[in-house]
Design a protein around this motif. Sequence first.
Motif, PDB file in Angstrom:
ATOM      1  N   GLY A 251       0.969  -1.314   0.228  1.00  0.00           N
ATOM      2  CA  GLY A 251      -0.174   0.031  -0.062  1.00  0.00           C
ATOM      3  C   GLY A 251       0.741   1.299   0.114  1.00  0.00           C
ATOM      4  O   GLY A 251       1.170   1.499   1.104  1.00  0.00           O
ATOM      5  N   ALA A 252       0.989   1.724  -1.082  1.00  0.00           N
ATOM      6  CA  ALA A 252       2.101   3.184  -1.347  1.00  0.00           C
ATOM      7  C   ALA A 252       0.927   4.197  -0.770  1.00  0.00           C
ATOM      8  O   ALA A 252      -0.154   4.209  -0.907  1.00  0.00           O
ATOM      9  CB  ALA A 252       2.042   3.376  -2.673  1.00  0.00           C
ATOM     10  N   PRO A 253       1.403   5.439  -0.137  1.00  0.00           N
ATOM     11  CA  PRO A 253       0.780   6.381   0.277  1.00  0.00           C
ATOM     12  C   PRO A 253       0.219   7.334  -0.760  1.00  0.00           C
ATOM     13  O   PRO A 253       0.482   7.121  -2.036  1.00  0.00           O
ATOM     14  CB  PRO A 253       1.775   7.210   0.825  1.00  0.00           C
ATOM     15  CG  PRO A 253       3.037   6.389   1.276  1.00  0.00           C
ATOM     16  CD  PRO A 253       2.817   5.246   0.058  1.00  0.00           C
ATOM     17  N   ASN A 254      -1.191   7.552  -0.567  1.00  0.00           N
ATOM     18  CA  ASN A 254      -2.097   7.970  -1.640  1.00  0.00           C
ATOM     19  C   ASN A 254      -2.082   9.626  -1.352  1.00  0.00           C
ATOM     20  O   ASN A 254      -1.532  10.037  -0.177  1.00  0.00           O
ATOM     21  CB  ASN A 254      -3.282   7.570  -1.721  1.00  0.00           C
ATOM     22  CG  ASN A 254      -4.182   7.500  -0.267  1.00  0.00           C
ATOM     23  OD1 ASN A 254      -4.113   6.391   0.015  1.00  0.00           O
ATOM     24  ND2 ASN A 254      -4.813   8.495  -0.092  1.00  0.00           N
ATOM     25  N   ASN A 255      -2.803  10.361  -2.253  1.00  0.00           N
ATOM     26  CA  ASN A 255      -3.110  11.681  -1.825  1.00  0.00           C
ATOM     27  C   ASN A 255      -4.105  11.870  -0.787  1.00  0.00           C
ATOM     28  O   ASN A 255      -5.218  11.513  -1.077  1.00  0.00           O
ATOM     29  CB  ASN A 255      -3.704  12.615  -3.200  1.00  0.00           C
ATOM     30  CG  ASN A 255      -3.838  13.802  -2.959  1.00  0.00           C
ATOM     31  OD1 ASN A 255      -3.730  14.246  -1.831  1.00  0.00           O
ATOM     32  ND2 ASN A 255      -4.292  14.448  -4.316  1.00  0.00           N
ATOM     33  N   PRO A 256      -3.514  12.547   0.326  1.00  0.00           N
ATOM     34  CA  PRO A 256      -4.561  12.428   1.491  1.00  0.00           C
ATOM     35  C   PRO A 256      -5.805  13.451   1.164  1.00  0.00           C
ATOM     36  O   PRO A 256      -6.925  13.131   1.872  1.00  0.00           O
ATOM     37  CB  PRO A 256      -3.840  13.101   2.531  1.00  0.00           C
ATOM     38  CG  PRO A 256      -2.641  13.830   1.918  1.00  0.00           C
ATOM     39  CD  PRO A 256      -2.445  13.291   0.569  1.00  0.00           C
TER      40      PRO A 256
ATOM     41  N   GLU B  62      -8.332   0.065  13.391  1.00  0.00           N
ATOM     42  CA  GLU B  62      -9.182   0.870  14.348  1.00  0.00           C
ATOM     43  C   GLU B  62      -9.158   2.490  13.996  1.00  0.00           C
ATOM     44  O   GLU B  62      -9.935   3.300  14.710  1.00  0.00           O
ATOM     45  CB  GLU B  62      -8.297   0.638  15.625  1.00  0.00           C
ATOM     46  CG  GLU B  62      -8.206  -0.426  16.254  1.00  0.00           C
ATOM     47  CD  GLU B  62      -7.795  -0.580  17.731  1.00  0.00           C
ATOM     48  OE1 GLU B  62      -7.349   0.460  18.099  1.00  0.00           O
ATOM     49  OE2 GLU B  62      -7.820  -1.649  18.420  1.00  0.00           O
ATOM     50  N   THR B  63      -8.176   2.813  13.082  1.00  0.00           N
ATOM     51  CA  THR B  63      -8.377   4.408  12.897  1.00  0.00           C
ATOM     52  C   THR B  63      -8.083   4.393  11.527  1.00  0.00           C
ATOM     53  O   THR B  63      -7.697   3.555  10.556  1.00  0.00           O
ATOM     54  CB  THR B  63      -7.207   5.172  13.617  1.00  0.00           C
ATOM     55  OG1 THR B  63      -7.564   6.473  13.508  1.00  0.00           O
ATOM     56  CG2 THR B  63      -5.961   4.793  13.152  1.00  0.00           C
ATOM     57  N   THR B  64      -8.515   5.824  10.914  1.00  0.00           N
ATOM     58  CA  THR B  64      -8.145   6.065   9.441  1.00  0.00           C
ATOM     59  C   THR B  64      -6.969   7.035   9.365  1.00  0.00           C
ATOM     60  O   THR B  64      -6.768   7.858   9.906  1.00  0.00           O
ATOM     61  CB  THR B  64      -9.349   6.710   9.011  1.00  0.00           C
ATOM     62  OG1 THR B  64      -9.603   7.848   9.486  1.00  0.00           O
ATOM     63  CG2 THR B  64     -10.644   5.944   8.761  1.00  0.00           C
ATOM     64  N   VAL B  65      -6.040   6.736   8.472  1.00  0.00           N
ATOM     65  CA  VAL B  65      -5.403   7.957   7.794  1.00  0.00           C
ATOM     66  C   VAL B  65      -5.566   7.974   6.521  1.00  0.00           C
ATOM     67  O   VAL B  65      -5.156   7.230   5.570  1.00  0.00           O
ATOM     68  CB  VAL B  65      -3.676   7.159   7.942  1.00  0.00           C
ATOM     69  CG1 VAL B  65      -2.844   7.993   7.638  1.00  0.00           C
ATOM     70  CG2 VAL B  65      -3.411   6.852   9.442  1.00  0.00           C
ATOM     71  N   ALA B  66      -5.562   9.354   6.109  1.00  0.00           N
ATOM     72  CA  ALA B  66      -6.006   9.661   4.810  1.00  0.00           C
ATOM     73  C   ALA B  66      -5.073   9.331   3.679  1.00  0.00           C
ATOM     74  O   ALA B  66      -5.479   8.996   2.748  1.00  0.00           O
ATOM     75  CB  ALA B  66      -6.473  11.161   4.740  1.00  0.00           C
ATOM     76  N   SER B  67      -3.734   9.229   3.956  1.00  0.00           N
ATOM     77  CA  SER B  67      -2.941   8.951   2.940  1.00  0.00           C
ATOM     78  C   SER B  67      -2.677   7.429   2.863  1.00  0.00           C
ATOM     79  O   SER B  67      -1.651   6.806   2.188  1.00  0.00           O
ATOM     80  CB  SER B  67      -1.592   9.478   3.158  1.00  0.00           C
ATOM     81  OG  SER B  67      -0.994   9.011   4.562  1.00  0.00           O
ATOM     82  N   LEU B  68      -3.401   6.699   3.649  1.00  0.00           N
ATOM     83  CA  LEU B  68      -2.815   5.263   3.669  1.00  0.00           C
ATOM     84  C   LEU B  68      -4.281   4.237   3.558  1.00  0.00           C
ATOM     85  O   LEU B  68      -4.626   3.586   4.202  1.00  0.00           O
ATOM     86  CB  LEU B  68      -2.352   4.762   5.016  1.00  0.00           C
ATOM     87  CG  LEU B  68      -1.071   5.234   5.246  1.00  0.00           C
ATOM     88  CD1 LEU B  68      -0.620   4.882   6.655  1.00  0.00           C
ATOM     89  CD2 LEU B  68      -0.030   4.811   4.145  1.00  0.00           C
ATOM     90  N   LEU B  69      -5.201   4.748   2.456  1.00  0.00           N
ATOM     91  CA  LEU B  69      -6.770   4.251   2.346  1.00  0.00           C
ATOM     92  C   LEU B  69      -6.519   2.769   2.120  1.00  0.00           C
ATOM     93  O   LEU B  69      -7.122   2.038   3.054  1.00  0.00           O
ATOM     94  CB  LEU B  69      -7.312   4.939   1.373  1.00  0.00           C
ATOM     95  CG  LEU B  69      -8.635   4.283   0.975  1.00  0.00           C
ATOM     96  CD1 LEU B  69      -9.737   4.645   2.089  1.00  0.00           C
ATOM     97  CD2 LEU B  69      -9.248   4.658  -0.285  1.00  0.00           C
ATOM     98  N   ASP B  70      -5.710   2.344   0.983  1.00  0.00           N
ATOM     99  CA  ASP B  70      -5.925   0.860   0.862  1.00  0.00           C
ATOM    100  C   ASP B  70      -5.193  -0.119   1.751  1.00  0.00           C
ATOM    101  O   ASP B  70      -5.679  -1.369   2.172  1.00  0.00           O
ATOM    102  CB  ASP B  70      -5.669   0.621  -0.718  1.00  0.00           C
ATOM    103  CG  ASP B  70      -4.015   0.558  -0.916  1.00  0.00           C
ATOM    104  OD1 ASP B  70      -3.632   1.222  -0.105  1.00  0.00           O
ATOM    105  OD2 ASP B  70      -3.597   0.335  -2.335  1.00  0.00           O
ATOM    106  N   GLY B  71      -4.345   0.505   2.305  1.00  0.00           N
ATOM    107  CA  GLY B  71      -3.502  -0.184   3.483  1.00  0.00           C
ATOM    108  C   GLY B  71      -4.513  -0.410   4.756  1.00  0.00           C
ATOM    109  O   GLY B  71      -4.740  -1.626   5.099  1.00  0.00           O
ATOM    110  N   GLY B  72      -5.098   0.531   4.872  1.00  0.00           N
ATOM    111  CA  GLY B  72      -6.125   0.500   5.976  1.00  0.00           C
ATOM    112  C   GLY B  72      -7.314  -0.352   5.680  1.00  0.00           C
ATOM    113  O   GLY B  72      -7.852  -1.269   6.631  1.00  0.00           O
TER     114      GLY B  72
END
Length: 231
Positions: A85-90, A143-153
Amino acid sequence: MARMSPVILILGSGPNVGHHVARAFVAKGYRVALASRNIKEEDDNTDQLQISADLSDPHSVKGIFSKVEASIGLPSVVVYNASAGAPNNPEDPLSILLADFSRDLHVNTTSAFVAAQQAALSFKKLPDHMSKTFIYTGNILNETTVASLLDGGVGKSATAHIIRSAAAAYRNKGFKFYYAAERKADGSPAYSEISGEAHGKFYAELTEQKSQGPWQQTFVKDIGYKHFPAS
């Protein structure tokens, strides 16, 4: 008849967590099978079975288990350590390309599901005295969201559900399923500061437990398991 040494299969055997988990289990007398895209099978040695594998292809997982069984025996411990999961545009998380989202979901969840499925089949064939443990290396993203890590989450959340369901369903059979996630002492995510050595020590301890513990195993380096309220 002397008992055969137990076998651990590590899927996604990188230089940090995978390396240290392997070392910890070798010290416990385990035979080790490592499966990773970057492995060269010609590097096999008497201590470790090396399997080249691309976990973005879920259909490859069954073959990995078959090769391990044929070469060194049925695994009684399976660690799924692969992650993608590469970081995405948050500011635009839904801009991820479908091909990238699908590939990462295969690595984070679909192949992990097949691995858990194959592990359960392996566990059913093993004698009662052996530890039958499946550990998925997770993080706080279930448990939480990180806007730049959508598909990893997405992947971590989905697999956490699989692990939770399996832990409840198979506990009476003596099978253990865990979602393990290292945290800092204050409960915040370890992320890039994760300790491979701490993972190895903690995973070995989980394996030695006789019965299923909490399905979500949040742990802290040099402390071990520590429960944190959901984020």
